[in-house]
Structures are given as structure tokens and as C-alpha cells.
Design an enzyme around this catalytic site. Structure first.
Site, mmCIF file in Angstrom:
data_model
loop_
_atom_site.group_PDB
_atom_site.id
_atom_site.type_symbol
_atom_site.label_atom_id
_atom_site.label_comp_id
_atom_site.label_asym_id
_atom_site.label_seq_id
_atom_site.Cartn_x
_atom_site.Cartn_y
_atom_site.Cartn_z
ATOM 1 N N GLU A 1 -8.186 -54.452 33.986
ATOM 2 C CA GLU A 1 -8.103 -56.014 32.998
ATOM 3 C C GLU A 1 -6.467 -56.243 32.988
ATOM 4 O O GLU A 1 -6.789 -57.467 32.200
ATOM 5 C CB GLU A 1 -8.603 -54.525 31.612
ATOM 6 C CG GLU A 1 -9.953 -54.223 31.600
ATOM 7 C CD GLU A 1 -10.527 -56.041 31.192
ATOM 8 O OE1 GLU A 1 -10.462 -56.947 29.613
ATOM 9 O OE2 GLU A 1 -11.403 -55.616 31.236
ATOM 10 N N CYS B 1 -22.876 -53.653 31.673
ATOM 11 C CA CYS B 1 -21.876 -52.650 31.466
ATOM 12 C C CYS B 1 -22.333 -51.109 30.893
ATOM 13 O O CYS B 1 -22.978 -50.866 30.539
ATOM 14 C CB CYS B 1 -20.751 -52.926 30.000
ATOM 15 S SG CYS B 1 -19.766 -51.617 29.521
ATOM 16 N N HIS C 1 -17.391 -53.141 36.326
ATOM 17 C CA HIS C 1 -15.419 -53.128 37.447
ATOM 18 C C HIS C 1 -15.063 -53.191 38.917
ATOM 19 O O HIS C 1 -14.200 -53.543 39.194
ATOM 20 C CB HIS C 1 -14.268 -52.915 36.312
ATOM 21 C CG HIS C 1 -14.489 -53.757 34.384
ATOM 22 N ND1 HIS C 1 -15.350 -53.656 33.731
ATOM 23 C CD2 HIS C 1 -12.704 -53.896 34.518
ATOM 24 C CE1 HIS C 1 -14.327 -53.830 33.210
ATOM 25 N NE2 HIS C 1 -13.173 -53.875 32.847
ATOM 26 N N ASP D 1 -20.255 -57.517 28.603
ATOM 27 C CA ASP D 1 -19.239 -56.437 29.544
ATOM 28 C C ASP D 1 -18.114 -56.118 28.591
ATOM 29 O O ASP D 1 -17.912 -57.235 27.347
ATOM 30 C CB ASP D 1 -19.346 -56.625 30.609
ATOM 31 C CG ASP D 1 -17.747 -55.450 31.327
ATOM 32 O OD1 ASP D 1 -18.716 -54.086 30.966
ATOM 33 O OD2 ASP D 1 -17.351 -56.001 31.722
ATOM 34 N N SER D 2 -17.658 -54.591 28.384
ATOM 35 C CA SER D 2 -16.507 -54.370 27.945
ATOM 36 C C SER D 2 -15.116 -55.457 27.995
ATOM 37 O O SER D 2 -14.502 -55.351 27.091
ATOM 38 C CB SER D 2 -16.535 -52.903 27.822
ATOM 39 O OG SER D 2 -15.070 -53.138 29.009
ATOM 40 N N CYS E 1 -19.194 -48.720 37.886
ATOM 41 C CA CYS E 1 -18.833 -49.287 36.653
ATOM 42 C C CYS E 1 -18.792 -51.044 36.731
ATOM 43 O O CYS E 1 -17.997 -50.735 38.194
ATOM 44 C CB CYS E 1 -17.667 -48.784 36.461
ATOM 45 S SG CYS E 1 -16.928 -49.766 35.454
#
Ligand code: DGL
Length: 270
Positions: A162, A70, A196, A7-8, A194
Site C-alpha cells: 500500500e 479481498c 495484493h 478490496d481493502s 491475498c
């Protein structure tokens, strides 16, 4: 014997958690490209270049099979990677299809013509790049007819998560849900597009109301990976060790990851 999860940043940990519970004997190597997150505001070439570099690192760590946990990378880079970049002995799978199959009441790999399904009004919450790609609508159109999708690009939300700023993340979820509801007042289902966003699942559910079915990917991806590995057992690569790799600052990323997963996670430099 390892599978890579990319993932990012921290979002793919929601998928990692589910796959490692579902497949406790498989070692997983997680790669978070935290120093380049968020991907959702980058263009497709940029996402492609960052994603391919990360996947190569996971191949070096002994993972012949990599899950792109992601949506932004799955939407903006996966097709191009599959068309011309991935060698024959490696596989890269995205997170979109299992979710769309669940929503359209299909079993894995059912490629029969599109048909009417139970849901007709679907809210999609995703990053700006995923929304722009229209990849979700494209995959849905292969499988279902008559589904109205309203997409809301949730600017700022990945950054807030994040940074561990949950007060800001909470406020952003509520304002993005309000914006969505102005366009589609009564969705039947909502997709957290997403990885996240499941970290904010309860806030999404509360803001949407309890009658809205909220789909997120982690468990669906875990089931579909288990199914895939039963059919392709040789795709578990030669790596033997679970690891957490990051391009960010390992201490900071470890602290946020530990907070999110509620167990100690120790990242090392990628
Ligand atoms: N978790 C990534 C996704 O699923 C976040 C993308 C980003 O870094 O903006 O899209």
C-alpha cells in the site's frame, strides 16, 4: 450495466485488471477502502462493518453484483453477509471458491463428494485474519481429501505494498517464504491467498523455486465471473460508467495504482 469490485486497498486491482480484460464491454466500479487498509489485522466484526459499508456504496453506484476481491473480507465477512444481510435482488461473490475449484480440478459448482487430487502439500500465503479464519482449509475439505496445507500469515506485506515500498515488500516475501519452508520444505503448490500478493508474484516464484506451481486468483475469478454473467445476465446492474472510488487520498492512491497496473488510473473520493 456495472459490476462492483471491492478490496481493502490496491490488491483488488489485480482482479479488476483481469475481469476488465475478460469482459471488456462491462463497466466496473472499483472501491478501495485504502484509508482502512490493512484489513488483515482487524477482527471479524470490524471487517464485516467496513465491508458492508463499502458494498452499500457500490450498490448506490448501480452495481447489483459485487465481487469481494479481498480474501480477508471473503473469509471473515461473506458468509455472515450472505446469511442475513444481502437483499434478494443483489449478489456478493467472494474470490476463494474459483481458486479452490482450480486446485482441486473441479468445474464451477461441482458439489460431488471430496476426492483425492494431484497436489498433496500446499503452502498458503495470506493475511493474519484469513489464516486465522481457516476458511481456505474449510472450503478445501469440502472438495479434496489428503491435502496437507501449511499456512503462513504474511504480516506487514499489505502495508508495504500500500505504501509502495517494494524493497520492504520484497524482503518480507522472502522471509515469509523462508518461514513457510521451515514448516513445509517441499510444497508442490503455493496459493497467493491475498489479492495484493500477485503484485509480488515473481518474488514469490523465485523464492519458492520454479518447480512450485503458484496459484493466484485474478484470471480464475475473471473466468468464473464470465461464466456467472452468462448464466445470470440480469445481474449486471444499472450503472453505466467505470469508476475508481477510494476512501484514501485520491492522488496518492491513483499514483500507486498507475504504477502497479502500468496504465493511468484516476481515483475519486468514495
Ligand atoms: N487484498 C486483501 C486480501 O485479499 C488484503 C487484506 C488486507 O487489507 O489486509 O486479503
Amino acid at each position: 450495466m456495472a459490476v462492483g469490485v471491492f478490496d481493502s486497498g490496491l490488491g483488488g486491482l489485480t482482479v479488476l485488471d483481469a475481469v476488465s480484460k475478460r469482459l471488456p464491454d462491462v463497466p466496473f466500479v472499483y472501491f478501495g477502502d485504502n484509508s482502512h487498509a490493512p484489513y488483515g489485522v482487524r477482527d471479524a466484526d470490524d471487517v464485516y462493518n467496513l465491508t458492508t459499508a463499502a458494498v452499500e456504496r457500490l450498490w448506490d453506484a448501480g452495481c447489483d453484483l459485487v465481487i469481494l476481491a479481498c480474501n480477508t473480507a471473503s473469509a471473515a465477512a461473506l458468509r455472515r453477509m450472505q446469511e442475513s444481510w444481502i437483499p434478494k435482488d443483489k449478489r456478493v461473490l467472494g474470490v476463494f471458491v474459483p481458486l479452490i475449484e482450480a486446485m482441486t480440478e473441479r468445474n464451477w459448482g461441482d458439489n460431488s463428494p471430496p476426492r483425492e487430487v494431484a497436489v498433496q502439500h500446499v503452502a498458503l500465503f495470506a493475511t493474519p485474519a484469513t489464516v486465522r479464519s481457516r476458511a481456505f482449509q474449510r472450503e478445501l475439505a469440502f472438495r479434496a481429501i489428503g491435502v496437507d496445507v501449511e499456512a503462513q500469515a504474511c504480516g506487514g506485506l499489505v502495508d508495504a505494498i500500500e505504501e509502495g515500498d517494494m524493497i520492504l515488500a520484497d524482503a518480507l516475501v522472502r522471509s515469509h517464504v523462508d518461514a513457510l519452508k521451515r514448516k513445509m520444505p517441499t510444497p508442490e503448490a503455493a496459493i497467493l491467498g491475498c489479492t495484493h500478493y500477485p503484485l509480488m508474484h515473481d518474488v514469490f516464484q523465485e523464492a519458492l523455486g520454479e518447480t512450485v506451481k503458484v496459484y493466484s486468483q485474478a484470471n480464475l475469478v475473471a473466468e468464473s465471473l464470465a461464466d456467472y454473467l452468462t448464466r445470470h445476465p440480469h445481474m449486471v446492474g444499472p450503472g453505466t460508467e467505470s469508476q475508481f472510488l477510494t476512501t484514501g487520498t485520491p492522488e496518492k492512491v491513483s499514483m500507486h495504482a498507475t504504477q502497479f497496473l502500468k496504465r493511468e488510473i484516476k481515483f475519486q473520493a468514495a
